[in-house]
Design a protein around this motif. Structure first.
Motif, short mmCIF file in Angstrom:
data_model
loop_
_atom_site.label_atom_id
_atom_site.label_comp_id
_atom_site.label_asym_id
_atom_site.label_seq_id
_atom_site.Cartn_x
_atom_site.Cartn_y
_atom_site.Cartn_z
N GLY A 593 0.80 -1.22 0.00
CA GLY A 593 0.00 0.00 0.00
C GLY A 593 0.83 1.27 0.00
N GLU A 594 0.15 2.37 -0.36
CA GLU A 594 0.75 3.69 -0.32
C GLU A 594 -0.25 4.68 0.22
OE1 GLU A 594 0.33 5.83 -4.51
OE2 GLU A 594 1.35 3.89 -4.75
N GLN A 641 7.15 11.21 -3.98
CA GLN A 641 8.37 10.89 -3.24
C GLN A 641 8.16 10.95 -1.72
OE1 GLN A 641 11.20 9.68 -4.48
NE2 GLN A 641 10.25 9.74 -6.50
N ALA A 642 7.16 11.71 -1.27
CA ALA A 642 6.91 11.85 0.17
C ALA A 642 5.94 10.80 0.70
CB ALA A 642 6.36 13.25 0.47
N LYS A 643 5.38 9.96 -0.15
CA LYS A 643 4.40 8.96 0.28
C LYS A 643 5.02 7.92 1.20
CE LYS A 643 1.20 8.73 -3.68
NZ LYS A 643 -0.07 8.32 -3.10
N GLN A 644 4.27 7.52 2.23
CA GLN A 644 4.61 6.33 2.97
C GLN A 644 4.19 5.11 2.16
OE1 GLN A 644 2.63 6.83 6.86
NE2 GLN A 644 4.66 6.74 7.79
N ARG A 645 4.92 4.00 2.30
CA ARG A 645 4.55 2.73 1.67
C ARG A 645 4.49 1.66 2.76
NH1 ARG A 645 6.15 3.83 -3.72
NH2 ARG A 645 6.30 6.10 -3.82
N CYS A 646 3.76 0.60 2.48
CA CYS A 646 3.55 -0.42 3.51
C CYS A 646 3.50 -1.81 2.87
CB CYS A 646 2.25 -0.15 4.27
SG CYS A 646 1.85 -1.34 5.56
N ASP A 651 1.50 -11.75 9.60
CA ASP A 651 1.60 -11.22 10.96
C ASP A 651 2.43 -9.96 11.07
OD1 ASP A 651 0.10 -13.38 11.96
OD2 ASP A 651 1.89 -14.62 12.24
N TRP A 652 3.18 -9.61 10.03
CA TRP A 652 4.12 -8.50 10.13
C TRP A 652 3.70 -7.31 9.27
CZ3 TRP A 652 8.14 -8.57 13.54
CH2 TRP A 652 8.50 -9.81 14.09
N LYS A 653 4.02 -6.11 9.76
CA LYS A 653 3.79 -4.87 9.01
C LYS A 653 5.11 -4.10 8.91
CE LYS A 653 2.22 -1.08 10.94
NZ LYS A 653 1.37 0.00 11.53
N LEU A 654 5.48 -3.74 7.68
CA LEU A 654 6.67 -2.93 7.44
C LEU A 654 6.22 -1.61 6.82
CD1 LEU A 654 9.82 -2.84 7.46
CD2 LEU A 654 9.70 -3.57 5.06
N LEU A 696 9.48 -4.89 -0.36
CA LEU A 696 8.77 -3.62 -0.45
C LEU A 696 9.47 -2.68 -1.43
CD1 LEU A 696 6.50 -1.77 0.39
CD2 LEU A 696 7.80 -1.16 2.44
N GLU A 697 10.79 -2.62 -1.37
CA GLU A 697 11.52 -1.74 -2.29
C GLU A 697 11.44 -2.24 -3.72
OE1 GLU A 697 14.80 0.73 0.10
OE2 GLU A 697 15.43 -1.35 -0.31
#
Length: 717
Positions: A593-594, A641-646, A651-654, A696-697
Motif C-alpha cells: 500500500g501507499e 516521493q513523500a508517500k509512505q509505503r507499507c 503477521d508483520w507490518k513494514l 517492499l523496495e
C-alpha cells in the motif's frame, strides 16, 4: 356568497416576506465567504464574482414560485379573516399575508428537522427548532409527529383545495391544481409505484453482480466481524448492521481484505481495473486532465469486459461516487453527483445559502425547475440512491438482461452526519458538545494547514466516544440501505441469480493507538484505514469464513471467473473464485500500500519527513478542465516521493517513510502480538526486516510484487 380577499395585497405580503429571505440569504453568503480563510474563497470573490451573481439571480425563480404558492395557500385563510373584520384595507391584508407566510415558513423549517435535518445542520439556519421537537414526550412522540407533519398538512391542503373549488367553481380547479402541485411537492410527498411481477423462475445463463459499498466503512466495524457498539438499548439493540450480518451468515466472509490506497478515486480505479495506483497512474485525488486521459487509455476495466458479454453496467451513488464522472471505467450508465469542481462548489454554496431551495425544492417538482439539484451532493442522499437502485431493479426484472452495478454510498464518510434516528442511535443522549450531530470539522484548517495532528490528538476521550457513536449510526444507515436493496432483489425475483459483494473503498482511523481521524494519511496504528469488509454472496455456494488475506485488486478477476468474462493481461490481482467454490486452498496474500493526498503529514518518531505545503497551495483550479481542482505540476513528483509505503504479510507490518534528507526509514511491527503497531522491532528482528524491506523496495521501485512465499521461503517467522 361573501367576497374573497383580493389577491394582490396577499401576493405583495408574501413577496415581501420572501424578499426579506432573499436579502438574508445574500447577507449569509457574503458573511460565510468573508469568514473563510482559505485561498479558494478569495478566488471565488475576486475572479468568479460574475458567476456567483448569475447563480443568485437564478434563485429568484425559486422565490417567485414560492410567492405564488404562499398566495394560493394564504388566500383561503385571509378571506375567512377578512369576512369577519370591518377593516379590509390592502395594507392590513398585506401585513397579514406577510405574517402568515412567515408562519408557513417556520412550520416547514420545523418539519425539515424531522424529514431532512442534514440540510439544517449545514445551513446553520433554524437550529433552535430542534429543541422544539424535543418538547414532545417520548411515549407520544411518534403519534405527535404524525399528526403534526402528516395529518395537519394533508388537512390544510384539502381545505385550501376545497375552498378554491367552492369559491370559483370551474376556474377554481386551475388554482386548486396549482396549489396541490406546489404545496404537495414542498412537503416532499413521494409515491412508490407498484412493483412489477417477479421475473420468471429459472437460472439465467449469466449471473447478475452488484457491488455495494460505503465510503470509509471499516472492515472491523460490522456485527458479523464481531463488533459490538457501546450502546445496545432501544433501536441500538439490533447492532450496527443487522441486514448485512444476516447476509454474511449465508455468504463467504473474508476476515482480511485491504485496499492499496485509502483514498476514494484511486481505490475505485484499483477495484475496477485490478491495478495498483502506481500502475494505473492516479496516485492522489486531484489528477489533471493528462493523468486521467493516460489512465483511461491504460486500464481495461471489468465493466467493459462485462458490457462485451451483454451486461447492463451502471455506477449508482451519491457524491462519493462522483469520481465515475471523471474516470468512467467502462460503465454504460452513471448516476451520481457531479464530481467536485470549483463551479459546483460555488453553485452549492449559493443554493445552501438560499435555504428555501433545500426546504421546498428537494422533490420531483424542484428537480424539474432546477435540474442541477439532482447532482448536488446534499440533494443526492443515501435514500435517493436507494430509490434509484430499486427502480432500476424493477426495470432489470422486466428486461431479463444480466447486470453489473456498483452502488456506492457516502454514509460513513467524515464528518459522519446522518439523519434521525441514526445520528443519536449509538451516542450518549446526555452529550451536548460540538460533535453532537457530526464531527466538528473546520474546512479552512483542513485545506489551509497541515498541523491538525496535535489538535486531533488532544481530543478528550468523551469526544472520541461521541465520534465513534456517530460513525456507528452512519453504518446503521448504510445497513438499512442494503436491507432495502436485498428486499428489492427478492421482490423482483432476482435474489437467486445475483452475486452480491459488500465492501468499501477504505476504512477510517477512529482514535485507536497511534492514530486519530482520517484515511489515506498514515500507516501508523493497526491499518484500520486500509482494512475493508469483504462479504461475497454467490447463490449456491455454502457460507464460510476465510481468515486468509485478499485485496481489492483481487475482486475484478474473481468476478470475471464467476461470470465467464475475459481477464485482461494488465490486471495485477489474483482471483479467489476457487476459494469460494472450494477447489483451491486459501493462503495469505501480501498487502502492498501507499498513502494518498497529504492533507496531514502525521509524525513518525525519530525522523523528519519532507515538508509539503497545505492543500490550497499544492492545488489549483484548471478552467480548461471543467474547473477541476488539480495538483500543481511542480508538486507531482514531490508528493509521490513523500508517500509512505507499507507491506503486510500474515503477521508483520513494514512501513517505509521517506525522510527530509532523502533517505528511507523502515519501521517493523508484529501485528499478531501488537495489533496497534506501537512497538518498532526493526532493530531487533533483522531476519524479518531484511527480506520484507527487499520485497517492499522491489514493489516501490520496479513495480514487481513478491508473494509471502517469495519473502519467507522457509515460512513466515
Amino acid at each position: 356568497m361573501r367576497r374573497a380577499a383580493p389577491p394582490l395585497p396577499i401576493l405583495a405580503g408574501a413577496a415581501a416576506f420572501l424578499a426579506l429571505q432573499y436579502g438574508i440569504a445574500l447577507w449569509r453568503l457574503t458573511q460565510s465567504s468573508g469568514a473563510m480563510a482559505n485561498k479558494f474563497s478569495a478566488l471565488a470573490r475576486d475572479e468568479y464574482l460574475g458567476f456567483l451573481i448569475r447563480q443568485n439571480l437564478l434563485m429568484l425563480l425559486a422565490y417567485g414560485t414560492l410567492t405564488l404558492a404562499a398566495t394560493l395557500l394564504a388566500r383561503p385563510l385571509l378571506s375567512l379573516w377578512s369576512d369577519r373584520k370591518p377593516l379590509q384595507r390592502p395594507i392590513i391584508l398585506a401585513a397579514a399575508a406577510f405574517a402568515l407566510t412567515g408562519l408557513f415558513h417556520g412550520y416547514s423549517t420545523l418539519r425539515l428537522m424531522k424529514t431532512r435535518p442534514y440540510f439544517v445542520d449545514e445551513a446553520e439556519f433554524g437550529h433552535w427548532y430542534y429543541k422544539a421537537l424535543d418538547l414532545l414526550p417520548e411515549p407520544v412522540k411518534p403519534a405527535g409527529l404524525f399528526l403534526l407533519f402528516t395529518a395537519l398538512p394533508v388537512a390544510f391542503i384539502a381545505f385550501a383545495l376545497g375552498w378554491q373549488i367552492h369559491r370559483f367553481g370551474r376556474k377554481g380547479w386551475i388554482a386548486a391544481t396549482a396549489c396541490l402541485l406546489i404545496a404537495g411537492s414542498s412537503l416532499a410527498w413521494q409515491t412508490t409505484a407498484e412493483p412489477p411481477p417477479p421475473a420468471a423462475s429459472g437460472t439465467k445463463a449469466a449471473p447478475n453482480v452488484i457491488i455495494i459499498g460505503s465510503d470509509s466503512l471499516r472492515g472491523d466495524k460490522l456485527g458479523c466481524y464481531g463488533y459490538r457498539p457501546a450502546r445496545s438499548d432501544g433501536p441500538a439493540a439490533a447492532g450496527v448492521s443487522p441486514n448485512i450480518d444476516s447476509l454474511a451468515a449465508r455468504s463467504v466472509r473474508f476476515e482480511r481484505c485491504y485496499t492499496a490506497i485509502a483514498s476514494t478515486m484511486e481505490s475505485g480505479v484499483q477495484l475496477m481495473a485490478s491495478m495498483y495506483p502506481q500502475t494505473h497512474g492516479i496516485r492522489q485525488m486531484y489528477p489533471d486532465r493528462a493523468t486521467v486521459e493516460a489512465t483511461n487509455q491504460r486500464v481495461e476495466p471489468l465493466a467493459a469486459s462485462l458490457r462485451a458479454k451483454g451486461y447492463d453496467t451502471a455506477a449508482i451513488g451519491d457524491w462519493c461516487a462522483g469520481y465515475y464522472e471523471v474516470v468512467p471505467l467502462g460503465f454504460e450508465h452513471i448516476s451520481a453527483s457531479s464530481f467536485d469542481n470549483f463551479r459546483i462548489y460555488m453553485s452549492q454554496a449559493v443554493v445552501m445559502a438560499h435555504f428555501v431551495v433545500p426546504l421546498y425544492f428537494d422533490n420531483a417538482l424542484g428537480y424539474r425547475i432546477f435540474p442541477q439539484l439532482q447532482s448536488f451532493a446534499q440533494f443526492v442522499t443515501p435514500k435517493v440512491v436507494t430509490d434509484r437502485v430499486e427502480k432500476r431493479l424493477e426495470s432489470a426484472a422486466r428486461s431479463g438482461r444480466p447486470f453489473f452495478w456498483h452502488v456506492f454510498y457516502s454514509c460513513n464518510h467524515l464528518p459522519y452526519r446522518s439523519t434521525q434516528p441514526y445520528v443519536s442511535m449509538f451516542t450518549d443522549p446526555a452529550y451536548q458538545g460540538p460533535n453532537k450531530n457530526g464531527v466538528d470539522f473546520d474546512i479552512d484548517e483542513f485545506i489551509g494547514g497541515t498541523d491538525l495532528e496535535a489538535k486531533w490528538k488532544a481530543l478528550p476521550p468523551r469526544e472520541a466516544a461521541q465520534i465513534r457513536g456517530l460513525y456507528d449510526g452512519c453504518t446503521r444507515q448504510f445497513d438499512d440501505c442494503v436491507g432495502r436493496i436485498l428486499n428489492a432483489l427478492k421482490r423482483n425475483g432476482l435474489d437467486d441469480n445475483t452475486i452480491l459483494i459488500i465492501t468499501a473503498d477504505h476504512g477510517d482511523d477512529l482514535y485507536e493507538p497511534g492514530v486519530t481521524l482520517g484515511h489515506g494519511l498514515t500507516f501508523n496504528g493497526g491499518l484500520h484505514a486500509n482494512h475493508v469488509p469483504m462479504i461475497v454472496h454467490v447463490p449456491g455456494i455454502a457460507p464460510r469464513t476465510i481468515p486468509e488475506t485478499v485485496r481489492l485488486i483481487d475482486v475484478a478477476p474473481t468476478i470475471a471467473d464467476l461470470t465467464g468474462a475475459p481477464r485482461p493481461r494488465s490486471w495485477e490481482g489474483l482471483s479467489f473464485a476457487g476459494w469460494l467454490r472450494g477447489g483451491e486452498t486459501p493462503e495469505h496474500r501480501p498487502f502492498y500500500g501507499e498513502t494518498g493526498f497529504p492533507f496531514i503529514q502525521f509524525t513518525v518518531p525519530g525522523i523528519e519527513r519532507p515538508k509539503l505545503p497545505p492543500m490550497d497551495e499544492m492545488t489549483m483550479i484548471d478552467e480548461d478542465y471543467n474547473y477541476q481542482f488539480v495538483l500543481r505540476p511542480e508538486y507531482r513528483e514531490k508528493l509521490v516521493q513523500a508517500k509512505q509505503r507499507c507491506l503486510r504479510t500474515r503477521d508483520w507490518k513494514l512501513v517505509c517513510t521517506p525522510t527530509a534528507q532523502g533517505g528511507r526509514h523502515f519501521g517493523l511491527f508484529h501485528l499478531a502480538s501488537d495489533p496497534g503497531g506501537e512497538k518498532d522491532l526493526a532493530a531487533t528482528r533483522p531476519e524479518v526486516l531484511a527480506p520484507m524491506r527487499a520485497a517492499l523496495e522491489k514493489w516501490m521501485d520496479q513495480g514487481i510484487e513478491s508473494s509471502i512465499r517469495d519473502i519467507f521461503p522457509s515460512g513466515e517467522p
